[in-house]
Design a protein around this motif. Structure first.
Motif, mmCIF file in Angstrom:
data_model
loop_
_atom_site.group_PDB
_atom_site.id
_atom_site.type_symbol
_atom_site.label_atom_id
_atom_site.label_comp_id
_atom_site.label_asym_id
_atom_site.label_seq_id
_atom_site.Cartn_x
_atom_site.Cartn_y
_atom_site.Cartn_z
ATOM 1 N N THR A 1 24.740 61.579 -55.297
ATOM 2 C CA THR A 1 24.621 63.034 -55.331
ATOM 3 C C THR A 1 25.431 63.661 -54.196
ATOM 4 O O THR A 1 25.930 62.975 -53.303
ATOM 5 N N ILE A 2 25.520 64.982 -54.224
ATOM 6 C CA ILE A 2 26.270 65.678 -53.177
ATOM 7 C C ILE A 2 25.631 65.492 -51.805
ATOM 8 O O ILE A 2 26.283 65.692 -50.780
ATOM 9 N N ASP A 3 24.367 65.071 -51.788
ATOM 10 C CA ASP A 3 23.677 64.835 -50.519
ATOM 11 C C ASP A 3 23.856 63.406 -50.021
ATOM 12 O O ASP A 3 23.357 63.047 -48.953
ATOM 13 N N GLY A 4 24.531 62.576 -50.820
ATOM 14 C CA GLY A 4 24.757 61.196 -50.421
ATOM 15 C C GLY A 4 23.663 60.237 -50.831
ATOM 16 O O GLY A 4 23.608 59.100 -50.343
ATOM 17 N N ARG B 1 12.986 61.520 -42.316
ATOM 18 C CA ARG B 1 14.214 61.438 -41.512
ATOM 19 C C ARG B 1 15.447 61.726 -42.367
ATOM 20 O O ARG B 1 16.367 62.424 -41.930
ATOM 21 N N LEU B 2 15.480 61.190 -43.580
ATOM 22 C CA LEU B 2 16.612 61.440 -44.473
ATOM 23 C C LEU B 2 16.771 62.933 -44.734
ATOM 24 O O LEU B 2 17.895 63.464 -44.719
ATOM 25 N N LEU B 3 15.661 63.612 -44.960
ATOM 26 C CA LEU B 3 15.726 65.040 -45.240
ATOM 27 C C LEU B 3 16.088 65.842 -43.995
ATOM 28 O O LEU B 3 16.805 66.846 -44.083
ATOM 29 N N GLU B 4 15.612 65.399 -42.843
ATOM 30 C CA GLU B 4 15.975 66.080 -41.597
ATOM 31 C C GLU B 4 17.468 65.961 -41.330
ATOM 32 O O GLU B 4 18.129 66.935 -40.929
ATOM 33 N N VAL B 5 18.015 64.772 -41.566
ATOM 34 C CA VAL B 5 19.455 64.567 -41.363
ATOM 35 C C VAL B 5 20.244 65.436 -42.324
ATOM 36 O O VAL B 5 21.242 66.075 -41.949
ATOM 37 N N ARG B 6 19.791 65.479 -43.582
ATOM 38 C CA ARG B 6 20.504 66.288 -44.577
ATOM 39 C C ARG B 6 20.430 67.774 -44.215
ATOM 40 O O ARG B 6 21.420 68.504 -44.350
ATOM 41 N N GLU B 7 19.288 68.218 -43.742
ATOM 42 C CA GLU B 7 19.135 69.622 -43.343
ATOM 43 C C GLU B 7 20.065 69.958 -42.179
ATOM 44 O O GLU B 7 20.687 71.020 -42.156
ATOM 45 N N ALA B 8 20.166 69.037 -41.225
ATOM 46 C CA ALA B 8 21.061 69.256 -40.086
ATOM 47 C C ALA B 8 22.518 69.303 -40.539
ATOM 48 O O ALA B 8 23.318 70.125 -40.066
ATOM 49 N N GLN B 9 22.889 68.428 -41.479
ATOM 50 C CA GLN B 9 24.254 68.432 -41.999
ATOM 51 C C GLN B 9 24.559 69.736 -42.723
ATOM 52 O O GLN B 9 25.654 70.287 -42.581
ATOM 53 N N ALA C 1 23.203 72.640 -42.131
ATOM 54 C CA ALA C 1 23.340 73.685 -41.117
ATOM 55 C C ALA C 1 24.714 73.631 -40.475
ATOM 56 O O ALA C 1 25.350 74.671 -40.214
ATOM 57 N N ASP C 2 25.218 72.410 -40.222
ATOM 58 C CA ASP C 2 26.556 72.256 -39.654
ATOM 59 C C ASP C 2 27.628 72.779 -40.613
ATOM 60 O O ASP C 2 28.596 73.419 -40.212
ATOM 61 N N ASP C 3 27.414 72.489 -41.915
ATOM 62 C CA ASP C 3 28.388 72.939 -42.919
ATOM 63 C C ASP C 3 28.448 74.462 -42.947
ATOM 64 O O ASP C 3 29.527 75.051 -43.042
ATOM 65 N N VAL C 4 27.272 75.098 -42.877
ATOM 66 C CA VAL C 4 27.230 76.547 -42.892
ATOM 67 C C VAL C 4 27.902 77.101 -41.641
ATOM 68 O O VAL C 4 28.634 78.100 -41.683
ATOM 69 N N GLY C 5 27.667 76.460 -40.503
ATOM 70 C CA GLY C 5 28.249 76.914 -39.246
ATOM 71 C C GLY C 5 29.762 76.836 -39.230
ATOM 72 O O GLY C 5 30.427 77.627 -38.544
ATOM 73 N N ARG C 6 30.329 75.898 -39.990
ATOM 74 C CA ARG C 6 31.788 75.745 -40.013
ATOM 75 C C ARG C 6 32.452 76.698 -40.998
ATOM 76 O O ARG C 6 33.671 76.833 -40.991
ATOM 77 N N GLU C 7 31.652 77.329 -41.860
ATOM 78 C CA GLU C 7 32.239 78.215 -42.875
ATOM 79 C C GLU C 7 32.724 79.521 -42.251
ATOM 80 O O GLU C 7 32.161 80.007 -41.293
#
Length: 301
Positions: A111-114, A285-293, A295-301
């Motif tokens: 999936t798009i979330d890996g 933990r998997l969901l926390e990592v995905r949530e952090a990723q 947030a990073d994606d949004v920050g780079r937009e």
């Protein structure tokens, strides 16, 4: 289901029932039947055309005001979050969450979330929705979560060192792992919420539930399953009847497990509490990592 609790004001009242996999097979039949019984059915599915057919059939039965279709890709974290947000915004309380979405795949899909797609749709979505909808469920007089999977079976295992099956993917192994993960989800949910919302693990057995779960299977497997279903599968109406009972009279126990009408001992090895805690911690933990990723994606937009 002998030890049951029913709110005094629940009998005869309209319930709100959220159903994943609600445009096919058991989920579809359940949505239309609950609406016919006077409830509001919120059917979640990924296919717009199937959603339109469901709404058309509901209208033909004069149930158009009782059936809502929510389109969402439950194999993605964002799709599940969107459903949780939608339900929370539209309904103050929901009375039942029925988890029935599943799809087989002959090849490994990421999936798009890996995440491996079976793990994502069959297990991770159910984890997110189960916990994410607790606030709305807790406002019901008699709430229940019904997870339609394969409790009672002991085949398969959790591949702890390779949950995403990157090293060796097989369709059956992916399905069995997700089934065992759902067993542990029920145990962990009951432990975390301590009976605030009763959780039911329900295995209906082989059911003539349509082609949705086989959409990505190969032609030989699809033909074999259809041939077997013609002689051995249970009718959908028979398989969903216990779900109606769970919704109408939720069990009082924090966790109930039923395999084709028979209670499953909660001491079964596939319902191990320590394994349930381990999987819950990994999943969080998997969901926390995905949530952090994200947030990073949004920050780079």
């Amino acid at each position: 289901m002998a030890d049951e609790r029913t709110a005094e004001d629940a009998d005869g009242a309209e319930r709100t029932v959220v159903i994943t996999g609600g445009t096919d097979g058991m989920g579809r039949a359940l949505a239309l039947e609950r609406a016919a019984r006077g409830d509001r059915a919120v059917a979640v599915g990924s296919n717009h055309a199937k959603g339109d057919r469901l709404l058309g059939d509901a209208a033909a039965l004069n149930l158009q005001d009782r059936v809502e279709f929510v389109r969402a890709d439950l194999s993605t974290v964002a799709g599940n979050s969107a459903v949780i947000d939608h339900v929370a915004a539209r309904y103050n309380a929901i009375d039942a969450l029925v988890l029935a979405a599943n799809r087989q795949s002959p090849k490994r899909i990421e999936t798009i979330d890996g995440f491996e797609s079976t793990f994502a749709l069959y297990y991770l979505s159910r984890h997110m929705l189960s916990h994410g909808l607790v606030p709305a469920l807790s406002r019901s007089a008699a709430p229940v979560v019904v997870n339609v999977a394969a409790v009672g079976l002991t085949a398969g295992k959790i591949h702890w060192e390779d949950l995403q099956l990157r090293r060796r993917y097989r369709t059956v192994a992916a399905q069995l792992q997700a089934g065992r993960a759902n067993d542990l989800l029920g145990v962990a949910f009951a432990d975390r919420h301590q009976g605030t919302v009763p959780y039911v693990l329900y295995h209906p057995g082989f059911t003539r539930s349509g082609d949705s779960a086989m959409e990505r299977t190969g032609p030989l497997m699809r033909a074999a399953i259809k041939a077997l279903a013609a002689v051995a599968a249970r009718p959908v109406a028979e398989s969903i009847e216990p779900i109606h009972a769970f919704i109408d009279s939720p069990p009082s126990a924090p966790l109930t497990a039923i395999d084709r009408g028979r209670p499953v001992p909660l001491g079964l090895k596939t319902l191990d509490a320590s394994a349930a805690r381990r999987l819950e911690q990994i999943t969080d933990r998997l969901l926390e990592v995905r949530e952090a990723q994200s947030a990073d994606d949004v920050g780079r937009e």
